[in-house]
Design a protein around this motif. Structure first.
Motif, PDB file in Angstrom:
ATOM      1  N   ASN A  60      -7.659  -6.448  -2.609  1.00 30.08           N
ATOM      2  CA  ASN A  60      -7.810  -6.073  -1.203  1.00 30.08           C
ATOM      3  C   ASN A  60      -6.432  -5.707  -0.659  1.00 30.08           C
ATOM      4  O   ASN A  60      -5.632  -6.578  -0.346  1.00 30.08           O
ATOM      5  N   ALA A  61      -6.168  -4.411  -0.592  1.00 33.38           N
ATOM      6  CA  ALA A  61      -4.835  -3.968  -0.183  1.00 33.38           C
ATOM      7  C   ALA A  61      -4.813  -3.600   1.293  1.00 33.38           C
ATOM      8  O   ALA A  61      -5.618  -2.802   1.762  1.00 33.38           O
ATOM      9  N   VAL A  62      -3.902  -4.211   2.028  1.00 33.80           N
ATOM     10  CA  VAL A  62      -3.725  -3.944   3.460  1.00 33.80           C
ATOM     11  C   VAL A  62      -2.239  -3.667   3.660  1.00 33.80           C
ATOM     12  O   VAL A  62      -1.403  -4.280   2.998  1.00 33.80           O
ATOM     13  N   ASP A  63      -1.906  -2.745   4.550  1.00 36.76           N
ATOM     14  CA  ASP A  63      -0.497  -2.377   4.707  1.00 36.76           C
ATOM     15  C   ASP A  63       0.343  -3.570   5.174  1.00 36.76           C
ATOM     16  O   ASP A  63      -0.145  -4.469   5.844  1.00 36.76           O
ATOM     17  N   HIS A  64       1.613  -3.522   4.813  1.00 36.81           N
ATOM     18  CA  HIS A  64       2.484  -4.675   4.973  1.00 36.81           C
ATOM     19  C   HIS A  64       2.578  -5.178   6.411  1.00 36.81           C
ATOM     20  O   HIS A  64       2.498  -6.375   6.666  1.00 36.81           O
ATOM     21  N   THR A  66       0.815  -1.218   0.000  1.00 37.57           N
ATOM     22  CA  THR A  66       0.000   0.000   0.000  1.00 37.57           C
ATOM     23  C   THR A  66       0.839   1.254   0.000  1.00 37.57           C
ATOM     24  O   THR A  66       0.322   2.363   0.001  1.00 37.57           O
ATOM     25  N   SER A  75      -1.731   3.206   8.556  1.00 37.55           N
ATOM     26  CA  SER A  75      -0.518   2.423   8.343  1.00 37.55           C
ATOM     27  C   SER A  75      -0.339   2.052   6.876  1.00 37.55           C
ATOM     28  O   SER A  75       0.682   1.498   6.506  1.00 37.55           O
ATOM     29  N   ASN A  76      -1.332   2.347   6.039  1.00 36.01           N
ATOM     30  CA  ASN A  76      -1.121   2.189   4.593  1.00 36.01           C
ATOM     31  C   ASN A  76       0.050   3.035   4.123  1.00 36.01           C
ATOM     32  O   ASN A  76       0.637   2.780   3.084  1.00 36.01           O
ATOM     33  N   ASN A 123       0.568  -4.779   9.101  1.00 30.93           N
ATOM     34  CA  ASN A 123      -0.642  -5.394   9.624  1.00 30.93           C
ATOM     35  C   ASN A 123      -0.959  -6.698   8.901  1.00 30.93           C
ATOM     36  O   ASN A 123      -1.445  -7.648   9.498  1.00 30.93           O
ATOM     37  N   GLN A 163       2.788   3.215   5.597  1.00 28.97           N
ATOM     38  CA  GLN A 163       4.046   2.557   5.968  1.00 28.97           C
ATOM     39  C   GLN A 163       4.367   1.476   4.960  1.00 28.97           C
ATOM     40  O   GLN A 163       3.464   0.799   4.474  1.00 28.97           O
ATOM     41  N   ARG A 179     -11.582  -0.446   6.434  1.00 27.13           N
ATOM     42  CA  ARG A 179     -10.957  -0.051   7.696  1.00 27.13           C
ATOM     43  C   ARG A 179     -11.177   1.415   8.013  1.00 27.13           C
ATOM     44  O   ARG A 179     -11.220   2.253   7.122  1.00 27.13           O
ATOM     45  N   GLY A 192      -9.175  -4.208   3.265  1.00 33.71           N
ATOM     46  CA  GLY A 192      -8.492  -2.941   3.441  1.00 33.71           C
ATOM     47  C   GLY A 192      -9.420  -1.742   3.322  1.00 33.71           C
ATOM     48  O   GLY A 192      -9.334  -0.796   4.104  1.00 33.71           O
TER      49      GLY A 192
END
Lengths: 431, 289
Positions: free
Chosen positions: A80-84, A55, B243-244, A86, B246, B236, B233
């Motif tokens: 579905n993109a979620v930060d690395h 992301t 935190s996206n 998490n 990061q 949220r 995602g």
């Protein structure tokens, strides 16, 4: 591109090498990824969900570009993109909940762990088609302990000594002269006399210095012992472990004084700011460099410690995509998507946005000198390990080995640390 | 006079100590705000602690565009508003019963609600996760038909957790209100519903306003449940979505600081708009009549 990774005996897989080679041999003229486009466009349309952990930075742009290209080939991707961070922390509940069909993940033990738990869907049929695109090293890294294929490898990067050419030139140190650890220590003395921190060392996160342990162990005791140790076949109380700590100790006076206060970025920045002369880190440290500073970045392999081992092994972790349990009910679509992600078309799209190294041996290598030097490094290396936290058990590398190394860096007694590591390994539940 | 003088020096010392502590408290926030205005290249070259050459809004622009701030802010509102309304409604009903219909269960009930607050949420995560995977909801709520990974699920968790504290506060507040009001209502023939909706609820208004402000900030600031109970995602709330910004290897902390500064603006607005209620909320129920 030549064979990047010529051999890979990662952990317990050495016994499976035969199986891996067999699978590769079956691939008679496997479907070249470049031929995929024309035929798939007219074929069925698939709907596939994909879990991305990308992301940040160029991530969203890359995801948008390749999903559009996949759509043109009849694969509708629900992204579905979620930060690395998490994504990684929640991987357990993610895979046991309602996971996306295909998702971003790593090779090595981190893949095998979930495969053993039955949380992944094997993709052997797909590998019969794409197997010829990968060297034996990548094939091995994509194979689970049960001999089945789980991963489609995408990209990778090596670990090495990274430095700024201008800083070394100014200090009068010739990178080509660093052949042995004695040369490295002499160079460190020069840097120290010029008021620089010779080696920027981070270990705030507990993982950064694991790369240093890996390379010193591989140089001191060889690749096989390293793999035996990470997989638990060799004991932590083996005297060879003490040799690693002893060699590391000879470098400690030249490393950052307070590594536990430094994250990997903090240490990387010290090199950029010309306060430190080098860093032992993955090539992703290049991401910190501005356009102006990037051409000044270069790497050399970690020098020889035991002549018998030369510089024959390095860490070069591989990332890729896996199929979750939910892929089983959408196999055709999931395989089509994974095939696309393994294709040169995919790597071309990603590289157009930001350069990197790809696993598919037909993918192009950017002409950028720093990337070229990474390829050269890996081509001249016989054995490729993943990284401590990818080669060892997840419940050992993070919570046990990480703090142990932190203890070593803050003056802990290596003997006590080693026996403690053995006790903790023995106390782990069977994997 | 001697006594006057000591009290004055005492006051000075108190002000001095408090100033130091408030500086310690404010410093990291000011530091974050300062960082959010500094360009990345400048920080990389000179270090985080250096004095900035120039300041820029570019981090804010990128954080807003890159993190799709609006989408996640609306997600936060979609969770926080229903959760607060539902919590206050349920808690005021319970408080009404506990304070107006004394029985031998009132005190144990109140203790139970308060005790629930003492459980760390991390302890409840695994069982809740399993339960949510077993509860089926209609497909218009979630395409895969489970309570897991829905905003509804998140709202329910917040309600369940916050009701305990809200009940505790509201019950104590109601006990400060003379019972005679209720008695005269009963004498005038009000049934339970009339009694609650027409007498008690209006009386609770100041308490509800204060509690509402507090709960909005708490629920808006929640990070834990949003991360563990939502898989998608795009669903949220803003705290988790921050935190996206990061990355796997490298994080631009200036960008992250800008995102964080934007994320706390709504909390600040709520606070300044309803400052009076906020302070009242903190002392609510502390004076029992």
């Amino acid at each position: 591109m030549k064979e990047i990774i010529t051999e890979n005996e990662v952990s317990r897989r050495s016994v499976l090498k035969g199986a891996a080679a067999g699978a590769a041999a079956l691939t008679v003229g496997g479907v070249g990824a470049s031929t995929l486009g024309a035929s798939a466009a007219s074929a069925a349309t698939y709907n596939v969900s994909f879990g991305s952990n990308n992301t940040n930075g160029p991530g969203p742009e890359q995801d948008a570009a390749w999903t559009a290209a996949a759509k043109a080939e009849g694969i509708n991707v629900a992204l579905n993109a979620v930060d690395h961070n998490n994504f990684q922390n929640n991987i357990n509940s993610y895979l046991q909940g309602t996971p996306d069909n295909v998702f971003d993940w790593f090779s090595g033990y981190r893949m095998q762990f979930f495969a053993e738990k039955g949380l992944l869907t094997p993709i052997d049929d797909l590998w019969k088609k794409i197997g010829s695109n990968y060297t034996a090293g990548f094939t091995g890294a994509s194979t689970g302990l049960d001999g089945k294929k789980y991963l489609v490898p995408t990209d990778w990067y090596p670990w090495a000594i990274h430095y700024r050419k201008s800083v070394w030139k100014k200090a009068g140190v010739n990178p080509a002269s660093i052949k042995t650890i004695a040369d490295l220590i002499n160079a460190c003395k020069v840097f120290k006399s010029k008021g620089l921190v010779p080696i920027a060392q981070a270990d705030k996160g507990g993982w950064e210095a694991q790369g240093v342990f890996d390379i010193i162990n591989m140089r001191t005791n060889g690749f096989k012992f390293h793999m035996d140790l990470t997989a638990g076949r060799a004991s932590w109380t083996d005297p060879r472990v003490q040799k690693v700590f002893a060699n590391w100790k000879s470098l400690l006076p030249y490393m950052s004084a307070h590594p536990l206060d430094l994250g990997d970025q903090d240490a990387g920045k010290l090199v950029i700011q010309k306060k430190a002369a080098m860093i032992i880190m993955g090539s992703f440290t290049s991401g910190l460099y501005s356009k102006a500073d990037y051409p000044d970045l270069a790497l050399i392999p970690f020098p020889i410690i035991a002549p018998a081992n030369g510089t024959d092994s390095i860490d070069a972790p591989i990332d890729g995509v896996l199929a979750s349990t939910s892929a089983a009910s959408n196999m055709a679509g999931s395989e089509a998507l994974m095939e696309f992600i393994g294709s040169t078309k995919f790597s071309g799209i990603i590289q157009a946005i930001s350069p990197g190294l790809f696993a598919n041996k037909n993918s192009s290598v950017p002409s950028d000198p720093f990337i070229q030097s990474q390829v050269k490094l890996v081509n001249s290396t016989k054995h490729v390990a993943q990284f401590f936290d990818r080669d060892s058990r997840p419940d050992f590398a993070g919570p046990i080995f990480g703090p142990a190394i932190q203890k070593f860096l803050t003056g802990g007694d290596p003997k006590a640390i080693a026996s403690n590591l053995k006790a903790q390994w023995d106390a782990l539940p069977p994997a | 006079m001697v006594t006057g003088k000591t009290s004055k020096t005492g006051q000075r010392i108190a002000v001095g100590v408090l100033s130091v502590f408030s500086m310690i408290w404010v410093a990291p926030i000011l530091f974050t705000i300062l960082q959010s205005f500094r360009p990345y290249d400048d920080v990389i070259k000179k270090g985080v602690m250096s004095w900035p050459n120039h300041l820029t809004f570019v981090n804010y622009y990128h954080a807003f565009v890159q993190s799709r701030m609006w989408l996640f802010f609306l997600n936060s509102v979609e969770v926080a508003v229903p959760a607060v309304v539902l919590t206050l409604f349920l808690a005021s009903m319970i408080a009404f019963v506990l304070s107006r219909y004394e029985s031998r269960f009132s005190v144990p009930m109140l203790m139970l609600f308060t005790a629930g607050n003492l459980l760390p949420p991390q302890l409840l995560f695994i069982p809740l996760f399993r339960i949510y995977l077993k509860i089926h909801v209609p497909h218009f709520i979630n395409s895969n038909g489970l309570l897991y990974d829905t905003q509804l699920g998140l709202i329910l968790v917040h309600v369940a957790i916050q009701v305990g504290f809200a009940t505790f506060v509201l019950t104590n507040f109601l006990r400060t209100i003379p019972k005679e009001i209720s008695e005269s209502a009963l004498v005038d023939g009000a049934n339970v519903w009339n009694h609650f909706f027409r007498i008690i609820l209006p009386l609770l208004r100041p308490a509800l306003a204060s509690l509402g402000v507090l709960m909005t900030t708490w629920i808006y600031n929640d990070f834990f449940w949003a991360v563990v109970l939502l898989k998608t995602g795009n669903k949220r709330p803003i705290t988790a979505a921050l935190s996206n910004l990061q990355g796997e290897f490298n994080t631009d902390y200036n960008l992250l600081a800008a995102g964080a500064c934007m994320a706390f603006i709504p909390t600040l607005l709520v606070f300044f708009a309803m400052r009076k209620h906020f302070v009242a909320g903190l002392t609510l129920g502390s004076t029992k009549g």
